[in-house]
Design a protein around this motif. Structure first.
Motif, PDB file in Angstrom:
ATOM      1  N   THR A   1       0.734  -1.363   0.081  1.00 49.29           N
ATOM      2  CA  THR A   1       0.076   0.266  -0.364  1.00 49.29           C
ATOM      3  C   THR A   1       1.062   1.474   0.052  1.00 49.29           C
ATOM      4  OG1 THR A   1      -0.113   0.316   2.200  1.00 49.29           O
ATOM      5  CG2 THR A   1      -1.835  -1.401   1.660  1.00 49.29           C
ATOM      6  N   ASN A   2       0.380   2.313   0.079  1.00 53.03           N
ATOM      7  CA  ASN A   2       0.610   3.868  -0.063  1.00 53.03           C
ATOM      8  C   ASN A   2       1.069   4.043   1.387  1.00 53.03           C
ATOM      9  OD1 ASN A   2       1.567   5.654  -1.958  1.00 53.03           O
ATOM     10  ND2 ASN A   2       0.025   7.096   0.422  1.00 53.03           N
ATOM     11  N   THR A   3       1.056   3.850   2.174  1.00 54.37           N
ATOM     12  CA  THR A   3       1.573   3.780   3.373  1.00 54.37           C
ATOM     13  C   THR A   3       2.902   3.028   3.461  1.00 54.37           C
ATOM     14  OG1 THR A   3      -0.777   4.561   4.502  1.00 54.37           O
ATOM     15  CG2 THR A   3       1.119   3.972   5.836  1.00 54.37           C
ATOM     16  N   GLU A   4       2.847   1.291   3.248  1.00 51.60           N
ATOM     17  CA  GLU A   4       3.540   0.745   3.674  1.00 51.60           C
ATOM     18  C   GLU A   4       4.541   1.203   2.859  1.00 51.60           C
ATOM     19  OE1 GLU A   4       0.685  -3.572   4.016  1.00 51.60           O
ATOM     20  OE2 GLU A   4       1.708  -2.633   2.132  1.00 51.60           O
TER      21      GLU A   4
ATOM     22  N   ASN B   1      14.607   7.414  -2.349  1.00 52.89           N
ATOM     23  CA  ASN B   1      14.464   8.655  -3.100  1.00 52.89           C
ATOM     24  C   ASN B   1      13.571   8.839  -3.643  1.00 52.89           C
ATOM     25  OD1 ASN B   1      17.325   9.845  -2.386  1.00 52.89           O
ATOM     26  ND2 ASN B   1      17.972   8.452  -3.990  1.00 52.89           N
ATOM     27  N   ARG B   2      11.989   7.863  -4.239  1.00 52.16           N
ATOM     28  CA  ARG B   2      10.801   8.342  -4.666  1.00 52.16           C
ATOM     29  C   ARG B   2      10.147   9.630  -4.219  1.00 52.16           C
ATOM     30  NH1 ARG B   2       8.639   2.715  -5.502  1.00 52.16           N
ATOM     31  NH2 ARG B   2      10.504   2.146  -6.357  1.00 52.16           N
ATOM     32  N   ILE B   3       9.309   9.879  -5.364  1.00 54.84           N
ATOM     33  CA  ILE B   3       8.233  10.698  -4.505  1.00 54.84           C
ATOM     34  C   ILE B   3       7.366  10.330  -4.608  1.00 54.84           C
ATOM     35  CG2 ILE B   3       6.984  13.108  -5.413  1.00 54.84           C
ATOM     36  CD1 ILE B   3       9.679  14.049  -6.431  1.00 54.84           C
ATOM     37  N   LEU B   4       6.430   9.938  -3.491  1.00 52.72           N
ATOM     38  CA  LEU B   4       5.307   9.712  -3.316  1.00 52.72           C
ATOM     39  C   LEU B   4       4.074  10.007  -2.797  1.00 52.72           C
ATOM     40  CD1 LEU B   4       6.575   6.683  -0.309  1.00 52.72           C
ATOM     41  CD2 LEU B   4       6.186   6.592  -3.076  1.00 52.72           C
TER      42      LEU B   4
END
Length: 222
Positions: free
Chosen positions: A158-161, A218-221
């Protein structure tokens, strides 16, 4: 009751730690060892939850002993306790699955707290060497110490994970992650457990290395 083994070739250190930790109501020192071979010999009889592991010991040092213990007894937490903050030792201890790396200058109150922290499934690293650890994650990501995770395993994250993974890759503790993501520490621990299960990774260290290797840090989430 938290069962503790103390591994150090200096008798004064062993006995001092045994006395100090003996006053903690939730802790019991079940064994002391003078080197890595002694540790491996005593584990089957004493079954410690945590080993306080010195780095420089004769016959078998703390790094090699950490490797052997974690291979055979993955549920035993290891805190490397040393006067040395050399990158080489930090690398080895974390690579083989140590849950903590503390300098011997730590106060006894902090040590007891660190033991409780690793038993709770978190990592514990001296603030003085946290920056070294983050740098080492980057070095390990570029080395042949690669963590393999298939694309299929990441599909259900998930996005939170992903956010939790990112923060772990940056070296944040559960408490710090909880503050940043506005979650409780218990919720962060649950997320971590779920993530490790989904990715089939052994522990927080492997997850952090994988996060650096794959560029998640470094990923933009969203």
């Amino acid at each position: 009751m938290i069962k503790i083994m103390i591994a150090d070739d200096q008798e004064l250190i062993r006995e001092s730690l045994k006395i100090v930790l003996g006053v903690e109501q939730d802790m019991e020192v079940v064994a002391t060892a003078v080197n890595g071979n002694d540790v491996l010999k005593q584990i089957p009889k004493t079954r410690p939850d945590v080993i306080l592991m010195d780095i420089r010991m004769p016959e078998m040092d703390g790094v090699e002993c950490t490797r052997k213990v974690k291979e055979k007894y993955p549920n035993i937490s290891i805190i490397v306790l040393t006067t040395f903050d050399d990158d080489e030792y930090i690398y080895g201890a974390l690579k083989y699955g140590a849950s903590g790396y503390l300098l011997k200058g730590i106060s006894m109150k902090e040590l007891a707290g660190s033991i409780r922290t690793v038993v709770g499934g978190q990592a514990m690293i001296n603030p003085e060497i946290t920056s070294k650890v983050v740098r080492l994650f980057n070095q390990m990501a570029q080395s042949n110490y690669a963590i393999q995770v298939s694309n299929d395993q990441t599909e259900d994250l998930t996005n939170t994970e992903w956010k939790v993974i990112q923060k772990i890759g940056c070296g944040l503790s559960n408490k710090e992650i909880a503050s940043v993501l506005m979650l409780s520490e218990g919720t962060v621990r649950n997320y971590l457990s779920t993530i490790l299960s989904k990715l089939d990774l052994r522990d927080r260290t492997q997850l952090a290395i994988w996060a650096v290797q794959t560029g998640v840090v470094n990923r933009i989430l969203p």
